[in-house]
Design a protein around this motif. Structure first.
Motif, PDB file in Angstrom:
ATOM      1  N   TYR A   6       0.860  -1.190   0.000  1.00 12.39           N
ATOM      2  CA  TYR A   6       0.000   0.000   0.000  1.00 12.39           C
ATOM      3  C   TYR A   6       0.896   1.240   0.000  1.00 12.39           C
ATOM      4  CZ  TYR A   6      -3.644  -3.225   1.623  1.00 12.39           C
ATOM      5  OH  TYR A   6      -4.531  -4.271   1.748  1.00 12.39           O
ATOM      6  N   GLN A   8       1.188   5.271   0.114  1.00  8.52           N
ATOM      7  CA  GLN A   8       0.483   6.512   0.414  1.00  8.52           C
ATOM      8  C   GLN A   8       0.842   7.562  -0.642  1.00  8.52           C
ATOM      9  OE1 GLN A   8      -1.762   6.947   2.785  1.00  8.52           O
ATOM     10  NE2 GLN A   8      -1.526   4.888   3.629  1.00  8.52           N
ATOM     11  N   LYS A  14       3.484   0.672   2.926  1.00  8.88           N
ATOM     12  CA  LYS A  14       3.256  -0.314   3.989  1.00  8.88           C
ATOM     13  C   LYS A  14       3.019  -1.657   3.313  1.00  8.88           C
ATOM     14  CE  LYS A  14       0.621  -1.125   8.204  1.00  8.88           C
ATOM     15  NZ  LYS A  14      -0.116  -0.435   9.266  1.00  8.88           N
ATOM     16  N   GLY A  32      -4.760  -1.425   9.531  1.00 11.68           N
ATOM     17  CA  GLY A  32      -4.694  -0.002   9.840  1.00 11.68           C
ATOM     18  C   GLY A  32      -4.047   0.846   8.767  1.00 11.68           C
ATOM     19  N   VAL A  33      -4.274   0.491   7.515  1.00 13.08           N
ATOM     20  CA  VAL A  33      -3.723   1.288   6.415  1.00 13.08           C
ATOM     21  C   VAL A  33      -4.539   2.573   6.272  1.00 13.08           C
ATOM     22  CG1 VAL A  33      -3.298   1.351   3.929  1.00 13.08           C
ATOM     23  CG2 VAL A  33      -2.863  -0.753   5.220  1.00 13.08           C
ATOM     24  N   ARG A  34      -3.864   3.706   6.347  1.00 16.28           N
ATOM     25  CA  ARG A  34      -4.562   4.990   6.231  1.00 16.28           C
ATOM     26  C   ARG A  34      -5.155   5.154   4.836  1.00 16.28           C
ATOM     27  NH1 ARG A  34      -1.533   9.689   6.311  1.00 16.28           N
ATOM     28  NH2 ARG A  34       0.249   8.494   5.574  1.00 16.28           N
ATOM     29  N   GLY A  35      -6.360   5.727   4.776  1.00 15.20           N
ATOM     30  CA  GLY A  35      -6.936   6.097   3.498  1.00 15.20           C
ATOM     31  C   GLY A  35      -7.864   5.072   2.878  1.00 15.20           C
ATOM     32  N   VAL A  37     -11.063   3.106   3.964  1.00 17.95           N
ATOM     33  CA  VAL A  37     -12.041   3.041   5.051  1.00 17.95           C
ATOM     34  C   VAL A  37     -12.936   1.808   4.907  1.00 17.95           C
ATOM     35  CG1 VAL A  37     -13.980   4.218   6.154  1.00 17.95           C
ATOM     36  CG2 VAL A  37     -11.993   5.530   5.344  1.00 17.95           C
ATOM     37  N   GLN A 105      -8.442  10.763  -0.047  1.00 17.99           N
ATOM     38  CA  GLN A 105      -9.041   9.817   0.903  1.00 17.99           C
ATOM     39  C   GLN A 105      -8.404   9.880   2.277  1.00 17.99           C
ATOM     40  OE1 GLN A 105     -10.441   6.653  -2.316  1.00 17.99           O
ATOM     41  NE2 GLN A 105      -9.455   5.678  -0.601  1.00 17.99           N
ATOM     42  N   LEU A 106      -7.344  10.665   2.418  1.00 16.58           N
ATOM     43  CA  LEU A 106      -6.665  10.731   3.725  1.00 16.58           C
ATOM     44  C   LEU A 106      -7.364  11.696   4.646  1.00 16.58           C
ATOM     45  CD1 LEU A 106      -2.956  10.599   2.613  1.00 16.58           C
ATOM     46  CD2 LEU A 106      -4.390   8.732   3.415  1.00 16.58           C
TER      47      LEU A 106
END
Ligand code: FES
Length: 106
Positions: A6, A8, A14, A32-35, A37, A105-106
């Motif tokens: 993933y 960013q 990540k 818990g990957v940001r962005g 949901v 999306q962040l």
């Protein structure tokens, strides 16, 4: 065994071990990957799981269904040719996946 990469928007990556049969979205949420949901849980009604799939991996998956294609038009970030909803990308054994998360999306 499969790995999901993933990236960013700032280039930070990540890498997580994926479980065959699970989706790129659910793998992101669990780790818990940001962005990403995944608000609707993967039933194609939210587009909060939009990602850009590495172009050389597009052929590793079936093309978007009509419902996915329509929902991509509702994503927060304008779609690109390699846009996918990550809840529709199922992990397969030995097939790594590289996706980039849209900045909006962040
Ligand atoms: Fe809602 Fe993918 S999780 S459309």
């Amino acid at each position: 065994m499969t790995k999901v990469f993933y990236e960013q928007p700032d280039g930070v990556e990540k890498v997580v071990d994926g479980v065959v049969g699970e989706s790129v979205m659910s793998t992101a949420v669990k780790n818990g990957v940001r962005g990403i949901v995944g608000q609707c849980g993967g039933v194609l009604s939210c587009a909060t799981c939009h990602v850009f799939l590495a172009t050389d991996e597009l052929s590793n998956f079936d093309p978007p269904s009509e419902d996915e294609d329509e929902m991509l038009d509702c994503a927060a970030t304008d779609r690109e040719d390699n846009s996918r909803l990550s809840c529709q990308l199922q992990l397969r054994d030995g097939v790594d996946v590289h996706v980039t998360i849209p900045a909006e999306q962040l």
